[in-house]
Design a protein around this motif. Structure first.
Motif, PDB file in Angstrom:
ATOM      1  N   PRO A 269      -1.052  12.247  59.241  1.00 20.88           N
ATOM      2  CA  PRO A 269      -1.252  13.230  58.169  1.00 20.88           C
ATOM      3  C   PRO A 269      -2.014  14.477  58.604  1.00 20.88           C
ATOM      4  O   PRO A 269      -2.114  15.431  57.841  1.00 20.88           O
ATOM      5  CB  PRO A 269      -2.076  12.447  57.149  1.00 20.88           C
ATOM      6  CG  PRO A 269      -2.905  11.536  57.995  1.00 20.88           C
ATOM      7  CD  PRO A 269      -2.013  11.132  59.140  1.00 20.88           C
ATOM      8  N   THR A 270      -2.548  14.487  59.839  1.00 21.37           N
ATOM      9  CA  THR A 270      -3.349  15.620  60.292  1.00 21.37           C
ATOM     10  C   THR A 270      -2.609  16.378  61.385  1.00 21.37           C
ATOM     11  O   THR A 270      -2.447  15.866  62.502  1.00 21.37           O
ATOM     12  CB  THR A 270      -4.706  15.136  60.841  1.00 21.37           C
ATOM     13  OG1 THR A 270      -5.362  14.339  59.846  1.00 21.37           O
ATOM     14  CG2 THR A 270      -5.594  16.329  61.190  1.00 21.37           C
ATOM     15  N   PRO A 271      -2.126  17.584  61.101  1.00 21.11           N
ATOM     16  CA  PRO A 271      -1.433  18.365  62.130  1.00 21.11           C
ATOM     17  C   PRO A 271      -2.332  18.645  63.335  1.00 21.11           C
ATOM     18  O   PRO A 271      -3.561  18.683  63.216  1.00 21.11           O
ATOM     19  CB  PRO A 271      -1.085  19.673  61.397  1.00 21.11           C
ATOM     20  CG  PRO A 271      -1.128  19.325  59.943  1.00 21.11           C
ATOM     21  CD  PRO A 271      -2.181  18.275  59.806  1.00 21.11           C
ATOM     22  N   GLU A 272      -1.711  18.854  64.484  1.00 23.07           N
ATOM     23  CA  GLU A 272      -2.470  19.189  65.689  1.00 23.07           C
ATOM     24  C   GLU A 272      -3.320  20.435  65.484  1.00 23.07           C
ATOM     25  O   GLU A 272      -4.427  20.559  66.021  1.00 23.07           O
ATOM     26  CB  GLU A 272      -1.519  19.407  66.877  1.00 23.07           C
ATOM     27  CG  GLU A 272      -0.875  18.156  67.413  1.00 23.07           C
ATOM     28  CD  GLU A 272       0.377  17.740  66.646  1.00 23.07           C
ATOM     29  OE1 GLU A 272       1.040  16.786  67.080  1.00 23.07           O
ATOM     30  OE2 GLU A 272       0.695  18.374  65.613  1.00 23.07           O
ATOM     31  N   VAL A 273      -2.766  21.387  64.731  1.00 25.91           N
ATOM     32  CA  VAL A 273      -3.496  22.598  64.348  1.00 25.91           C
ATOM     33  C   VAL A 273      -3.329  22.760  62.844  1.00 25.91           C
ATOM     34  O   VAL A 273      -2.211  22.908  62.359  1.00 25.91           O
ATOM     35  CB  VAL A 273      -2.948  23.854  65.068  1.00 25.91           C
ATOM     36  CG1 VAL A 273      -3.816  25.072  64.747  1.00 25.91           C
ATOM     37  CG2 VAL A 273      -2.861  23.629  66.574  1.00 25.91           C
ATOM     38  N   MET A 274      -4.412  22.709  62.110  1.00 28.34           N
ATOM     39  CA  MET A 274      -4.319  22.858  60.659  1.00 28.34           C
ATOM     40  C   MET A 274      -3.821  24.259  60.310  1.00 28.34           C
ATOM     41  O   MET A 274      -4.142  25.240  61.006  1.00 28.34           O
ATOM     42  CB  MET A 274      -5.669  22.600  59.998  1.00 28.34           C
ATOM     43  CG  MET A 274      -6.080  21.136  60.013  1.00 28.34           C
ATOM     44  SD  MET A 274      -4.921  20.059  59.113  1.00 28.34           S
ATOM     45  CE  MET A 274      -5.177  20.594  57.412  1.00 28.34           C
ATOM     46  N   PRO A 275      -3.023  24.395  59.247  1.00 30.93           N
ATOM     47  CA  PRO A 275      -2.420  25.683  58.922  1.00 30.93           C
ATOM     48  C   PRO A 275      -3.405  26.831  58.775  1.00 30.93           C
ATOM     49  O   PRO A 275      -3.106  27.959  59.188  1.00 30.93           O
ATOM     50  CB  PRO A 275      -1.690  25.396  57.605  1.00 30.93           C
ATOM     51  CG  PRO A 275      -1.331  23.953  57.702  1.00 30.93           C
ATOM     52  CD  PRO A 275      -2.494  23.311  58.399  1.00 30.93           C
ATOM     53  N   ASP A 276      -4.587  26.593  58.193  1.00 25.48           N
ATOM     54  CA  ASP A 276      -5.526  27.706  58.030  1.00 25.48           C
ATOM     55  C   ASP A 276      -5.978  28.240  59.376  1.00 25.48           C
ATOM     56  O   ASP A 276      -6.150  29.462  59.556  1.00 25.48           O
ATOM     57  CB  ASP A 276      -6.724  27.278  57.180  1.00 25.48           C
ATOM     58  CG  ASP A 276      -7.503  26.113  57.779  1.00 25.48           C
ATOM     59  OD1 ASP A 276      -6.897  25.312  58.518  1.00 25.48           O
ATOM     60  OD2 ASP A 276      -8.711  26.018  57.517  1.00 25.48           O
ATOM     61  N   VAL A 277      -6.132  27.359  60.363  1.00 23.20           N
ATOM     62  CA  VAL A 277      -6.484  27.788  61.713  1.00 23.20           C
ATOM     63  C   VAL A 277      -5.285  28.446  62.387  1.00 23.20           C
ATOM     64  O   VAL A 277      -5.407  29.519  62.999  1.00 23.20           O
ATOM     65  CB  VAL A 277      -6.964  26.589  62.554  1.00 23.20           C
ATOM     66  CG1 VAL A 277      -7.210  27.001  64.004  1.00 23.20           C
ATOM     67  CG2 VAL A 277      -8.221  25.994  61.937  1.00 23.20           C
TER      68      VAL A 277
END
Length: 371
Positions: A269-277
């Motif tokens: 459920p946790t992307p390698e890079v979160m969209p806000d970053v």
């Protein structure tokens, strides 16, 4: 899930047709002419959804019983989005040879085989062996479904950022089933500069710790560039990051990418890079989650791919059929293409039929169609 008849069973006459004595006539006809199986049974519209439970979602090796809900869910999606009947088959073995032999033995009852949640590198060996031994479509969705949707989304992302496949630098973080398949399909689409990274660095022929699948991919992906090193070495200046590893990639690395970068962080459920970053350093961002724009969702691919393969009575699913599926998906975005719209919505009613048509046509071009 449930199984329902397509004809009424309301009285003695219906019963005599559905079962004894009427069914004996159908049995004998098929025994005399096996081709009639496709006319008189559900086989040509039915896919076995097969797993050993060794790599289920992000849960890991939870076994065949724990995997059953995912297989049932997959079958529901097959029916809802492709009109294909999926049957969950969970195998109580993780021995590669036993899985291969079991699937070969049950194959006469199905029109196709969808492999699911089988750990790498066994998944590659199992799929390759089944392709060689069966004359029906065999498809490992964790590999090829992901790859098809990634290619479709990337096609539109490259168009938005005025890039070409041939001159785009791609980094694939993760060399499991999805990572290998994504790299292969991007190579087939024309990408020349691609680096695949696992936990020990870039896949390169000089490494002595690679399994045969990774070794072959290392030869393909470094033939022109010869890139080596760690993720930081290849991510600097890269145009595209495809994350299929489940690990976290720090912002300091993402910041070194090329201007107007493209970041697909597909771990759940946790992307390698979160969209806000990611949005601080990239123009187009996609994830595997439904609560962010640009969801890379396999349901966009596998129902239509099997629908088209079954409609064409294909003996296999070829690279051309996968590329055609990706092209059809990308084309559906059309004039709506934007930074936050590079892939169709899974509930777009055009998706399944468009992919099915493209796949069936490709099957005929590639010479594997029998209808």
């Amino acid at each position: 899930m449930e199984i329902a008849a397509t004809v009424p069973l309301a009285g003695r006459e219906d019963l005599s047709l559905a079962y004894t004595p009427g069914v004996a006539r159908v049995c004998q006809a098929i025994a005399d002419d096996p081709a009639l199986l496709d006319r008189y049974t559900w086989v040509p519209n039915t896919v076995a959804v097969v797993t050993d439970g060794s790599a289920v979602l992000g849960l890991g090796n939870i076994g065949p019983r724990g995997a059953m809900p995912v297989m049932e869910g997959k079958a529901v999606l097959f029916k809802a989005f492709g009109g294909v009947d999926g049957v969950p088959v969970t195998l109580d073995t993780q021995d590669t040879d036993e899985i291969i032999e079991t699937v070969v033995r049950i194959a006469p009852g199905f029109g196709g085989i969808n492999l699911e949640d089988i750990s790498a590198p066994r998944c590659f060996l199992i799929e390759d062996a089944l392709k060689q031994r069966l004359d029906i479509p065999v498809f490992h969705d964790d590999q090829h479904g992901t790859a098809v949707v990634v290619l479709a989304a990337l096609t539109n992302a490259l168009a938005l950022t005025d890039r070409l496949f041939e001159t785009t630098r791609v980094v694939v973080s993760g060399a499991g089933a999805a990572g290998v398949a994504c790299a292969r399909i991007l190579l087939a689409a024309g990408v020349r500069d691609i680096a695949v990274v696992d936990s020990k660095g870039v896949l390169h022929p000089s490494r002595e710790d690679l399994n045969p699948v990774k070794a072959a991919l290392a030869e393909q992906t470094t033939a022109e560039t010869g890139r080596t090193g760690a993720l930081a070495d290849v991510l600097a200046g890269a145009d595209v990051l495809v994350g299929v590893s489940g690990g976290t990639i720090g912002e300091e690395l993402v910041a070194t990418m090329a201007p107007e970068a493209i970041i697909f962080g597909l771990a759940n459920p946790t992307p390698e890079v979160m969209p806000d970053v990611a949005h601080r350093h990239a123009r187009v961002v996609a994830t595997g989650r439904s609560d962010f724009p640009n969801q890379i969702n396999n349901v966009l691919a596998f129902p239509g791919i099997f629908r088209g393969a079954l409609d064409a009575r294909a003996s296999a699913i070829t690279e051309g059929m996968k590329l055609a599926a990706a092209e059809a998906l990308a084309a559906l975005v059309g004039d709506e293409r934007a930074d936050d719209v590079v892939i169709p919505d899974p509930f777009d009613p055009r998706v399944g039929p468009a992919v099915a048509r493209a796949v069936a046509e490709a099957a005929r071009r590639d010479g594997v169609a029998r209808a």
